[in-house]
Design a protein around this motif. Structure first.
Motif, PDB file in Angstrom:
ATOM      1  N   LYS A 107       0.911  -1.034  -0.036  1.00  0.00           N
ATOM      2  CA  LYS A 107       0.025   0.038  -0.177  1.00  0.00           C
ATOM      3  C   LYS A 107       0.754   1.120   0.002  1.00  0.00           C
ATOM      4  O   LYS A 107       0.760   2.167  -0.670  1.00  0.00           O
ATOM      5  CB  LYS A 107      -1.075   0.113   1.316  1.00  0.00           C
ATOM      6  CG  LYS A 107      -2.154  -1.049   1.332  1.00  0.00           C
ATOM      7  CD  LYS A 107      -3.035  -0.895   2.439  1.00  0.00           C
ATOM      8  CE  LYS A 107      -4.027  -1.885   2.448  1.00  0.00           C
ATOM      9  NZ  LYS A 107      -4.914  -2.006   3.375  1.00  0.00           N
ATOM     10  N   LYS A 108       2.014   1.203   0.623  1.00  0.00           N
ATOM     11  CA  LYS A 108       2.750   2.466   0.824  1.00  0.00           C
ATOM     12  C   LYS A 108       3.351   2.627  -0.720  1.00  0.00           C
ATOM     13  O   LYS A 108       3.426   3.674  -0.892  1.00  0.00           O
ATOM     14  CB  LYS A 108       3.966   1.892   1.910  1.00  0.00           C
ATOM     15  CG  LYS A 108       3.432   2.046   3.269  1.00  0.00           C
ATOM     16  CD  LYS A 108       4.733   1.774   4.168  1.00  0.00           C
ATOM     17  CE  LYS A 108       4.265   1.646   5.554  1.00  0.00           C
ATOM     18  NZ  LYS A 108       5.516   1.238   6.369  1.00  0.00           N
ATOM     19  N   ARG A 109       3.672   1.392  -1.190  1.00  0.00           N
ATOM     20  CA  ARG A 109       4.513   1.701  -2.545  1.00  0.00           C
ATOM     21  C   ARG A 109       3.476   2.164  -3.543  1.00  0.00           C
ATOM     22  O   ARG A 109       3.846   3.002  -4.391  1.00  0.00           O
ATOM     23  CB  ARG A 109       5.141   0.260  -2.887  1.00  0.00           C
ATOM     24  CG  ARG A 109       5.769   0.197  -4.215  1.00  0.00           C
ATOM     25  CD  ARG A 109       6.492  -1.126  -4.602  1.00  0.00           C
ATOM     26  NE  ARG A 109       5.560  -2.372  -4.536  1.00  0.00           N
ATOM     27  CZ  ARG A 109       5.665  -3.308  -3.742  1.00  0.00           C
ATOM     28  NH1 ARG A 109       6.670  -3.356  -2.945  1.00  0.00           N
ATOM     29  NH2 ARG A 109       4.701  -4.202  -3.883  1.00  0.00           N
ATOM     30  N   VAL A 110       2.090   1.807  -3.499  1.00  0.00           N
ATOM     31  CA  VAL A 110       1.107   2.167  -4.487  1.00  0.00           C
ATOM     32  C   VAL A 110       1.159   3.902  -4.088  1.00  0.00           C
ATOM     33  O   VAL A 110       1.049   4.660  -5.123  1.00  0.00           O
ATOM     34  CB  VAL A 110      -0.076   1.560  -4.174  1.00  0.00           C
ATOM     35  CG1 VAL A 110      -1.224   2.393  -5.161  1.00  0.00           C
ATOM     36  CG2 VAL A 110       0.140   0.192  -4.831  1.00  0.00           C
ATOM     37  N   LEU A 111       1.220   4.450  -2.790  1.00  0.00           N
ATOM     38  CA  LEU A 111       1.353   5.552  -2.455  1.00  0.00           C
ATOM     39  C   LEU A 111       2.208   6.536  -3.257  1.00  0.00           C
ATOM     40  O   LEU A 111       2.144   7.658  -3.500  1.00  0.00           O
ATOM     41  CB  LEU A 111       0.705   6.007  -1.188  1.00  0.00           C
ATOM     42  CG  LEU A 111      -0.476   5.478  -0.446  1.00  0.00           C
ATOM     43  CD1 LEU A 111      -0.347   5.627   1.084  1.00  0.00           C
ATOM     44  CD2 LEU A 111      -1.673   6.245  -0.885  1.00  0.00           C
ATOM     45  N   THR A 112       3.318   5.722  -2.940  1.00  0.00           N
ATOM     46  CA  THR A 112       4.552   6.490  -3.443  1.00  0.00           C
ATOM     47  C   THR A 112       4.817   6.461  -4.978  1.00  0.00           C
ATOM     48  O   THR A 112       4.994   7.650  -5.488  1.00  0.00           O
ATOM     49  CB  THR A 112       5.680   5.698  -2.974  1.00  0.00           C
ATOM     50  OG1 THR A 112       5.954   5.529  -1.696  1.00  0.00           O
ATOM     51  CG2 THR A 112       7.177   6.311  -3.384  1.00  0.00           C
TER      52      THR A 112
END
Length: 90
Positions: free
Chosen positions: A8-13
């Protein structure tokens, strides 16, 4: 959407990067269009000003890895060649 927290963090980044890249591309494309308009009007002063802005935006985009540095350098070189041709015609 991802289920794992790190994914999820990667998608936001990635979304932040996409927005940043789109903004940078829009800036340098607008600068290139402004130069083309000045060139079409045979306005040397405006073309020089547009060239400086286009060069700045292209180099900034290449430093942020939006476009490749050689691609930016090639575009600046071509713009400079067009500017010099415009100056020599006057």
């Amino acid at each position: 959407m991802a289920n794992i927290k790190s994914a999820k963090k990667r998608v936001l980044t990635q979304e932040k990067q996409r927005v940043r890249n789109a903004k940078a591309k829009a800036h340098y494309k607008k600068a290139l269009k402004d130069f083309a308009l000045a060139e079409a009007d045979n306005d040397v002063a405006k073309a020089e000003e547009s060239f400086k802005l286009a060069q700045k935006t292209l180099m900034k985009a290449s430093s942020k890895n939006v476009i490749h540095k050689n691609s930016a350098a090639r575009n600046v070189s071509r713009l400079e060649k067009r500017l010099n041709n415009l100056k020599s015609d006057k």
